[in-house]
Design an enzyme around this catalytic site. Structure first.
Site, PDB file in Angstrom:
ATOM      1  N   PHE A 159       0.902  -1.112   0.047  1.00 46.04           N
ATOM      2  CA  PHE A 159       0.052   0.122  -0.027  1.00 46.04           C
ATOM      3  C   PHE A 159       0.823   1.343   0.019  1.00 46.04           C
ATOM      4  O   PHE A 159       0.246   2.220  -0.634  1.00 46.04           O
ATOM      5  CB  PHE A 159      -0.891  -0.088   1.301  1.00 46.04           C
ATOM      6  CG  PHE A 159      -2.079  -1.076   0.889  1.00 46.04           C
ATOM      7  CD1 PHE A 159      -2.454  -1.250  -0.416  1.00 46.04           C
ATOM      8  CD2 PHE A 159      -2.483  -1.873   2.208  1.00 46.04           C
ATOM      9  CE1 PHE A 159      -3.552  -2.573  -0.280  1.00 46.04           C
ATOM     10  CE2 PHE A 159      -3.521  -2.662   2.026  1.00 46.04           C
ATOM     11  CZ  PHE A 159      -4.003  -3.081   0.836  1.00 46.04           C
ATOM     12  N   ASP A 160       2.226   1.163   0.556  1.00 43.36           N
ATOM     13  CA  ASP A 160       3.055   2.226   0.402  1.00 43.36           C
ATOM     14  C   ASP A 160       3.027   2.483  -1.170  1.00 43.36           C
ATOM     15  O   ASP A 160       3.337   3.675  -1.615  1.00 43.36           O
ATOM     16  CB  ASP A 160       4.227   2.028   1.043  1.00 43.36           C
ATOM     17  CG  ASP A 160       4.461   2.747   2.581  1.00 43.36           C
ATOM     18  OD1 ASP A 160       3.642   3.733   2.742  1.00 43.36           O
ATOM     19  OD2 ASP A 160       4.849   2.110   3.267  1.00 43.36           O
TER      20      ASP A 160
END
Length: 415
Positions: free
Chosen positions: A181-182
């Protein structure tokens, strides 16, 4: 504002340095999402000045593994940048940071919401001096009820529901093997910045773009989150099985695992012929994808019994010419080596000479303005003296592209 034409009559698209040649990015981000975004912009020609605290970006300390004594984590997401240490607690350094933000086309930051306000580096403060700035803020969980939560990828994986669908039914939830998700948020930030630049090109207007890990997570989970909204059913862990398609999972072979990704009935019939079990395609339990999904427990042992008779690569060589989607399960070394084998050239040196660092190639291929790998990731404050000297120069004395300041040749090619 960065113009589409340069003083010598060329267009930005004609500049060999990339489509973002002449774009100045003040990078106040750290760790992964922000730095990954700005590295992609730097690959495409942007001048990225990475502002670090006296301790440096946290990822400089993320080790092992190491390369020549430096964190491979940091090296993986910071090529083509210049590093300057500015301590916001030092009044002189703070003035330089504010001056950098005032001159930048783009500012990126991932402080906690409101964290830069006391330094005069928040959007409203920067906009007063630089009304056309594109200011990108990344948080963990937004600026409302989640503003006080720490912005770690693992927390987003837990709170988004991703861990609830990752792993086998009889195991605890697993995190993904990368801070997914980063990375997705970094990509979304790139899209936001380029969209805002396009709007500015037409209107002259800057703007504030805001992103957060949880929103990017829910968007990136696509059919899982969308399926919940549309059906009201919350998905559960299924191991490596797909909830809607079968066979779409790893299967044991003679020497390892082979992923099958059979998405339609025609592929399944071809696959059954190839393994010498054509009768399966006519079996009413397996004739359609819906049937195969419903009877997967009966189908799996029949397939496995045949697949274990050959190696994963032997099956790959049999299935691939028949357009039956499959792949051996490789480790990371195998993945990089396979990409090289099929001509994707995954590894590229950033920088030149003794300072060059092997990195993964930018995934985008441009026909006219290719990515470049001008400089290895910088040492802490490597460009500090030159950047400070440039920031201390009166604006009237600076080099320009269009009517936006560009950094002079702070560092020679290489490192």
């Amino acid at each position: 504002m960065m113009k589409s034409s340069l003083p010598d009559g060329r267009t930005v698209q004609d500049v060999a340095g990339g489509p973002f040649e002449g774009l100045l990015v003040a990078d106040f981000g750290r760790v992964l999402a922000g730095p990954y975004c700005t590295m992609l912009l730097a690959d495409l020609g942007a001048t990225v000045i990475k502002v670090e605290s006296p301790l440096g970006d946290e990822t400089r300390s993320y080790r092992p593994p190491e390369y020549r004594g430096e964190s491979t984590y940091f090296l993986s997401i910071n090529r083509n940048k210049q590093s300057v240490v500015l301590d916001f607690r030092n009044p002189d350094d703070l003035v330089l940071a504010q001056r950098l933000a005032a001159r930048a086309d783009v500012v990126t930051e991932n402080f906690k919401p409101g964290g830069l306000r006391r330094f005069g580096l928040d959007y409203e403060s920067v906009k007063r001096e630089n009304p056309s700035v594109i200011y990108a803020s990344i948080t963990g969980f937004g600026t409302a009820g989640g503003a006080g939560l720490a912005g770690y990828d693992l927390l987003a994986q837990a709170l988004s529901g991703l861990m609830s669908v990752t792993g086998a039914p009889n195991t605890e939830g697993f995190r993904a093997g990368v801070a997914v998700f980063d990375v997705i948020t970094g990509l979304h930030t790139c899209i936001a910045i380029t969209s805002a630049l396009y709007h500015r090109q037409r209107s002259g207007e800057g703007q504030h773009v805001e992103l957060n890990l949880l929103s990017s997570a829910l968007s990136g989970m696509v059919n899982q989150t969308g399926g919940f909204l549309l059906s009201g059913q919350s998905p559960t862990r299924m191991g490596n099985d797909h909830p809607s398609i079968y066979p779409y999972a790893p299967f044991r072979t003679h020497d390892g695992e082979l992923v099958l990704a059979i998405g339609n009935d025609a592929q399944f019939a071809t696959f059954c012929d190839a393994i010498g079990l054509p009768q399966l395609a006519a079996d009413t339990r397996f004739a359609s994808n819906a049937d195969r999904s419903a009877h997967r427990d009966a189908l799996r042992p029949l397939l496995t019994a045949r697949l274990v008779t050959k190696t994963a690569w032997e099956w790959f060589d049999i299935f691939s010419p028949l357009q039956v989607p499959c792949a051996p399960v490789l480790d990371v070394r195998g993945g990089v080596e396979f990409a090289a084998k099929i001509g994707l050239e995954p590894s590229v040196a950033a920088g030149t000479g003794d300072h060059a660092v092997p990195t993964i190639r930018n995934p985008i291929t441009f026909s006219r303005t290719p990515a470049s790998y001008r400089a290895a990731p910088p040492a802490l404050d490597q460009d500090g003296e030159a950047v400070r000297r440039w920031l201390q120069v009166a604006e009237d004395d600076e080099d320009h592209v269009g009517d936006r300041v560009t950094v002079p040749a702070i560092r020679k090619e290489g490192r």
